[in-house]
Design an enzyme around this catalytic site. Structure first.
Site, mmCIF file in Angstrom:
data_model
loop_
_atom_site.group_PDB
_atom_site.id
_atom_site.type_symbol
_atom_site.label_atom_id
_atom_site.label_comp_id
_atom_site.label_asym_id
_atom_site.label_seq_id
_atom_site.Cartn_x
_atom_site.Cartn_y
_atom_site.Cartn_z
ATOM 1 N N HIS A 173 0.803 -1.269 -0.124
ATOM 2 C CA HIS A 173 0.105 0.022 0.103
ATOM 3 C C HIS A 173 0.815 1.389 0.062
ATOM 4 O O HIS A 173 2.028 1.131 0.438
ATOM 5 C CB HIS A 173 -0.995 -0.050 1.235
ATOM 6 C CG HIS A 173 -1.836 -1.184 1.109
ATOM 7 N ND1 HIS A 173 -2.996 -1.038 2.010
ATOM 8 C CD2 HIS A 173 -2.028 -1.975 0.114
ATOM 9 C CE1 HIS A 173 -3.656 -2.037 1.864
ATOM 10 N NE2 HIS A 173 -3.267 -2.690 0.746
ATOM 11 N N GLU A 204 0.812 4.091 2.072
ATOM 12 C CA GLU A 204 1.360 4.088 3.303
ATOM 13 C C GLU A 204 2.457 3.472 3.636
ATOM 14 O O GLU A 204 3.567 3.860 4.356
ATOM 15 C CB GLU A 204 -0.017 3.997 4.431
ATOM 16 C CG GLU A 204 -1.093 4.593 3.951
ATOM 17 C CD GLU A 204 -2.146 3.905 2.951
ATOM 18 O OE1 GLU A 204 -3.305 3.934 3.531
ATOM 19 O OE2 GLU A 204 -1.742 3.090 2.314
ATOM 20 N N CYS A 252 -6.011 1.236 5.455
ATOM 21 C CA CYS A 252 -6.450 -0.070 5.910
ATOM 22 C C CYS A 252 -6.060 -0.483 7.227
ATOM 23 O O CYS A 252 -5.283 0.460 7.854
ATOM 24 C CB CYS A 252 -6.261 -1.112 4.904
ATOM 25 S SG CYS A 252 -4.611 -1.778 5.160
ATOM 26 N N CYS A 286 -2.235 -0.939 7.403
ATOM 27 C CA CYS A 286 -1.547 0.284 7.473
ATOM 28 C C CYS A 286 -1.907 1.229 8.828
ATOM 29 O O CYS A 286 -0.851 1.866 9.176
ATOM 30 C CB CYS A 286 -1.793 1.179 6.138
ATOM 31 S SG CYS A 286 -1.283 0.329 4.812
#
Length: 153
Positions: free
Chosen positions: A83, A85, A111, A114
């Site tokens: 992801h 992040e 999410c 993260c």
């Protein structure tokens, strides 16, 4: 002599536009996400979602999540990519940059995976554009005392 009137974006808009630009580098077939980590109005790290360095992109090999009919927000481990992040946090660590007490600008609410990384990395604020199908994220961010604010487009 005529003076031009400058239209300067506020700081949140400025950094969010950087996150949007980062998202354009994404190689994900499902969702393009960008992230920028900022402290004291200085960019510390950026990231976008995609596969690890040196790994073939999903545009070349297909989307594992689509092949397995995995719904958004579920079973994050069934994906070849990282992801945005995660990539931003990894970039900061790779280059020895502390992100403690920083702000994360992200095109999507993180999410839960993260969110847990953000908590342990010491990030204190998240500014995001769009929501995400992960209910546990908000509960955990609240419990950790991390402020999260949705920006309007």
């Amino acid at each position: 002599m005529t003076h031009r009137v400058l239209t300067r974006p506020d700081w949140d808009t400025y950094f969010m536009e950087m996150a949007i630009l980062a998202s354009r580098r994404s190689t994900c077939l499902r969702r393009q996400v960008g992230a920028v980590i900022v402290k004291d109005r200085r960019v510390l790290a950026t990231g976008y979602n995609g596969v690890p360095s040196g790994i073939r992109h999903c545009s070349e090999v297909g989307c594992l999540r689509e092949q397995l009919n995995v719904p958004s927000g579920k079973m994050h481990e069934l994906c070849r990519g990282l992801h945005a992040e995660q990539n931003a946090i990894i970039q900061a660590a790779l280059h020895g940059v502390s992100i403690k007490n920083a702000t994360l600008y992200c095109t999507n609410l993180p999410c839960i995976i993260c969110a847990k990384m953000i908590i342990n990395a010491g990030i204190k604020k998240i500014i995001y554009l769009d929501g995400y199908a992960d209910e546990l994220t908000e509960d955990m961010l609240k419990e950790a005392g991390i402020e999260y604010i949705q920006m309007s487009r």
